[in-house]
Design an enzyme around this catalytic site. Structure first.
Site, PDB file in Angstrom:
ATOM      1  N   LYS A 105       0.020  -1.306  -0.149  1.00 41.78           N
ATOM      2  CA  LYS A 105       0.148  -0.128  -0.119  1.00 41.78           C
ATOM      3  C   LYS A 105       1.077   1.265   0.479  1.00 41.78           C
ATOM      4  O   LYS A 105       0.368   1.853  -1.074  1.00 41.78           O
ATOM      5  CB  LYS A 105      -0.900   0.060   1.202  1.00 41.78           C
ATOM      6  N   SER A 106       1.646   1.214   0.871  1.00 38.57           N
ATOM      7  CA  SER A 106       3.108   2.677   0.813  1.00 38.57           C
ATOM      8  C   SER A 106       3.874   2.830  -0.235  1.00 38.57           C
ATOM      9  O   SER A 106       3.168   3.838  -1.051  1.00 38.57           O
ATOM     10  CB  SER A 106       4.029   2.368   2.151  1.00 38.57           C
ATOM     11  N   LYS A 121      -4.655   5.238  14.581  1.00 46.86           N
ATOM     12  CA  LYS A 121      -5.177   5.116  13.188  1.00 46.86           C
ATOM     13  C   LYS A 121      -6.424   5.251  12.657  1.00 46.86           C
ATOM     14  O   LYS A 121      -7.128   5.946  13.361  1.00 46.86           O
ATOM     15  CB  LYS A 121      -4.696   2.973  13.457  1.00 46.86           C
ATOM     16  N   ASP A 144       1.855  -1.863  11.014  1.00 51.81           N
ATOM     17  CA  ASP A 144       0.624  -1.778  11.122  1.00 51.81           C
ATOM     18  C   ASP A 144       0.217  -3.606  11.762  1.00 51.81           C
ATOM     19  O   ASP A 144      -0.533  -3.716  10.988  1.00 51.81           O
ATOM     20  CB  ASP A 144       0.963  -1.829   9.380  1.00 51.81           C
ATOM     21  N   GLN A 177       4.366   9.085   8.099  1.00 50.48           N
ATOM     22  CA  GLN A 177       3.288  10.265   6.739  1.00 50.48           C
ATOM     23  C   GLN A 177       3.966  11.089   7.611  1.00 50.48           C
ATOM     24  O   GLN A 177       3.602  12.550   6.418  1.00 50.48           O
ATOM     25  CB  GLN A 177       2.316   9.686   7.781  1.00 50.48           C
ATOM     26  N   ARG A 180      -6.663   1.027  17.111  1.00 49.64           N
ATOM     27  CA  ARG A 180      -6.329  -0.078  17.673  1.00 49.64           C
ATOM     28  C   ARG A 180      -6.270  -0.892  18.728  1.00 49.64           C
ATOM     29  O   ARG A 180      -6.448  -2.011  18.953  1.00 49.64           O
ATOM     30  CB  ARG A 180      -5.328  -0.884  16.462  1.00 49.64           C
ATOM     31  N   ARG A 194       3.289   5.852  -3.410  1.00 53.16           N
ATOM     32  CA  ARG A 194       4.278   7.101  -3.543  1.00 53.16           C
ATOM     33  C   ARG A 194       4.296   6.138  -5.043  1.00 53.16           C
ATOM     34  O   ARG A 194       4.973   7.425  -5.417  1.00 53.16           O
ATOM     35  CB  ARG A 194       5.033   6.786  -2.577  1.00 53.16           C
ATOM     36  N   ARG A 222      -8.355  12.254  12.832  1.00 55.33           N
ATOM     37  CA  ARG A 222      -7.580  12.153  13.050  1.00 55.33           C
ATOM     38  C   ARG A 222      -6.417  13.020  13.256  1.00 55.33           C
ATOM     39  O   ARG A 222      -6.668  13.934  12.565  1.00 55.33           O
ATOM     40  CB  ARG A 222      -6.798  11.171  11.868  1.00 55.33           C
ATOM     41  N   GLY A 267      -5.341   7.679   5.548  1.00 58.83           N
ATOM     42  CA  GLY A 267      -4.281   7.864   5.381  1.00 58.83           C
ATOM     43  C   GLY A 267      -2.982   8.481   5.329  1.00 58.83           C
ATOM     44  O   GLY A 267      -2.351  10.039   5.155  1.00 58.83           O
TER      45      GLY A 267
HETATM   46  C1  S3P Z   1       2.055   4.696   5.943  1.00 56.66           C
HETATM   47  C2  S3P Z   1       3.112   4.874   7.560  1.00 56.66           C
HETATM   48  C3  S3P Z   1       1.892   4.571   8.769  1.00 56.66           C
HETATM   49  C4  S3P Z   1       1.151   3.675   8.298  1.00 56.66           C
HETATM   50  C5  S3P Z   1       0.508   3.300   7.132  1.00 56.66           C
HETATM   51  C6  S3P Z   1       0.924   3.729   6.153  1.00 56.66           C
HETATM   52  C7  S3P Z   1       2.520   5.381   4.931  1.00 56.66           C
HETATM   53  O1  S3P Z   1       1.673   5.232   9.798  1.00 56.66           O
HETATM   54  O2  S3P Z   1       0.276   2.771   9.726  1.00 56.66           O
HETATM   55  O3  S3P Z   1      -0.834   2.721   7.307  1.00 56.66           O
HETATM   56  O4  S3P Z   1       2.548   4.643   4.202  1.00 56.66           O
HETATM   57  O5  S3P Z   1       3.320   5.617   5.216  1.00 56.66           O
HETATM   58  P1  S3P Z   1       2.774   6.602  10.389  1.00 56.66           P
HETATM   59  O6  S3P Z   1       3.468   6.788   9.406  1.00 56.66           O
HETATM   60  O7  S3P Z   1       1.719   7.391  10.914  1.00 56.66           O
HETATM   61  O8  S3P Z   1       3.100   5.086  11.455  1.00 56.66           O
END
Ligand code: S3P
Length: 367
Positions: free
Chosen positions: A19-20, A338, A311, A165, A342, A24, A118, A91
């Site tokens: 996902k991350s 989150k 996660d 993030q 959680r 990006r 959030r 998020g």
């Molecule tokens: C993510 C960073 C994480 C993670 C989220 C995805 C990212 O959050 O929990 O699912 O892609 O940068 P945080 O960096 O706020 O902990």
């Protein structure tokens, strides 16, 4: 939903794309010159929210299923969207706030009811220090955010939280700022932005827990192969470990050291995990993970490993219910901010299933 006790789990699987990295690839591809081809893109609602935000800013994207083509507009080519930008429940999409702060237009960034609860001050504060004009519309430090694009300048920011993030939002703003921008975190969070920005031609360096970006004049398109998401692999790792007689091979999973905490914790609990075909794909380490059922014992989990498995902690909590002894998870207060809290959700639901779990300020104790 009814669950039945399972026999041994055997077989080979691939899990959906990371996902991350998918988020990006769309973000940086949109800001790059040329066409970025993304394979293995995660077609989940969150990543589709990121696509939709860039489409609204005039980027042409072709989503053909497993392949996504992003026809980038260049670093300074985004257009003012005609509507608000909606992150949905995502998020990670919020990290575009760093990009938006530096555009020559105004925009409102929001999301669903959960996103609107959030905390965003952690991102608004550093961006404001860089000269951004970013306001929480309801004055509660959460989205919707009204962002009035401005010229930015670099800063050295020390973040109280280890959050990719937060770090990525600041680094993205730093692409456009005058002078270098640095972020120091208490512990290193996932570094996909740093790796991929460098692939796209930006200049990002990391020393200990500090990442520094130089302003860029342009980014250039790339082919991105998104590996399987270790967060999705986590469920199959747990199932394979717990169910006696199981043997599962999970193919092509991202094992970036800023994400692989689950492997370390499982091994510390006595798990039989083997990494096969370990290789690097454009800066991101990947491997096949062979999981064999194991008899597990408890572990203590805290400190610098937490951001590398943030996660996966809900899954680790479930696994700990099947381990001998008392597992303690600490330093994980970030779990509360989150999409849900959680810690509370896991304690409530594991308890409802008969587990002996106690909630703490920053984690859980699982007997
Ligand atoms: C993510 C960073 C994480 C993670 C989220 C995805 C990212 O959050 O929990 O699912 O892609 O940068 P945080 O960096 O706020 O902990």
């Amino acid at each position: 939903m009814e669950f039945k006790k399972s026999g041994p789990l055997k077989g080979e699987i691939t899990v959906p794309g990371d996902k991350s990295i998918s988020h990006r690839a769309v973000m940086f591809g949109s800001l790059a010159k040329g066409t970025t081809e993304i394979t293995g893109f995660l077609q989940g609602a969150d990543c589709l929210s990121t696509i939709s935000c860039f489409e609204r800013m005039g980027v042409a994207l072709e989503n053909r299923g497993d392949i996504v083509l992003v026809h980038g507009n260049g670093l300074h080519g985004l257009k003012k969207p005609e509507t608000i930008l909606d992150c949905g429940n995502s998020g990670t999409t919020r990290l575009i706030s760093g990009i938006l702060s530096a555009q020559n237009f105004d925009v409102t960034l929001t999301g669903d009811a959960s996103i609107q609860k959030r905390p965003m001050k952690r991102i608004m504060e550093p961006l404001s220090l860089m000269g951004a004009d970013i306001v929480s519309v309801n004055g509660n430090g959460c989205a919707p955010l009204a962002i009035h694009g401005k010229a930015l300048h670099g800063i050295h920011y020390t973040s109280k939280v280890a959050s990719a993030q937060v770090k990525s939002s600041i680094l993205l703003a730093g692409l456009y700022a005058e002078g270098p921008t640095s972020v120091t975190e208490p512990y290193v969070s996932r570094n996909h932005s740093e790796i991929m920005l460098n692939l796209f031609g930006a200049h990002v360096t990391t020393t200990n827990t500090t990442a520094t970006i130089e302003p860029a004049s342009e980014l250039y398109s790339r082919k991105i192969n998104v590996p399987g998401d270790i967060s999705s692999a986590a469920y199959f790792i747990a199932a394979g470990l717990m169910v006696p007689g199981s043997e599962i091979l999970i193919k092509n999973v991202g094992i970036n050291p800023t994400r692989d905490g689950i492997l370390h914790v499982c091994r510390a609990m006595g798990a039989d995990l083997t990494l096969l075909n370990v290789k690097e794909d454009e800066g991101e380490p990947v491997a096949d993970i062979l999981v064999r059922a194991s008899s597990l014992h408890a572990a203590e989990i805290g400190g610098s490993i937490i951001p590398t498995l943030i996660d996966e902690l809900p899954m680790i909590a479930a696994l700990a219910c099947f381990a001998q002894g008392t597992t303690v998870i600490r330093d994980a207060a970030e779990l509360k901010v989150k999409e849900s809290n959680r810690i509370a959700v896991m304690v409530e639901n594991l308890s409802a299933m008969g587990a002996d779990v106690t909630e703490t300020e920053d984690g859980m104790i699982i007997h």
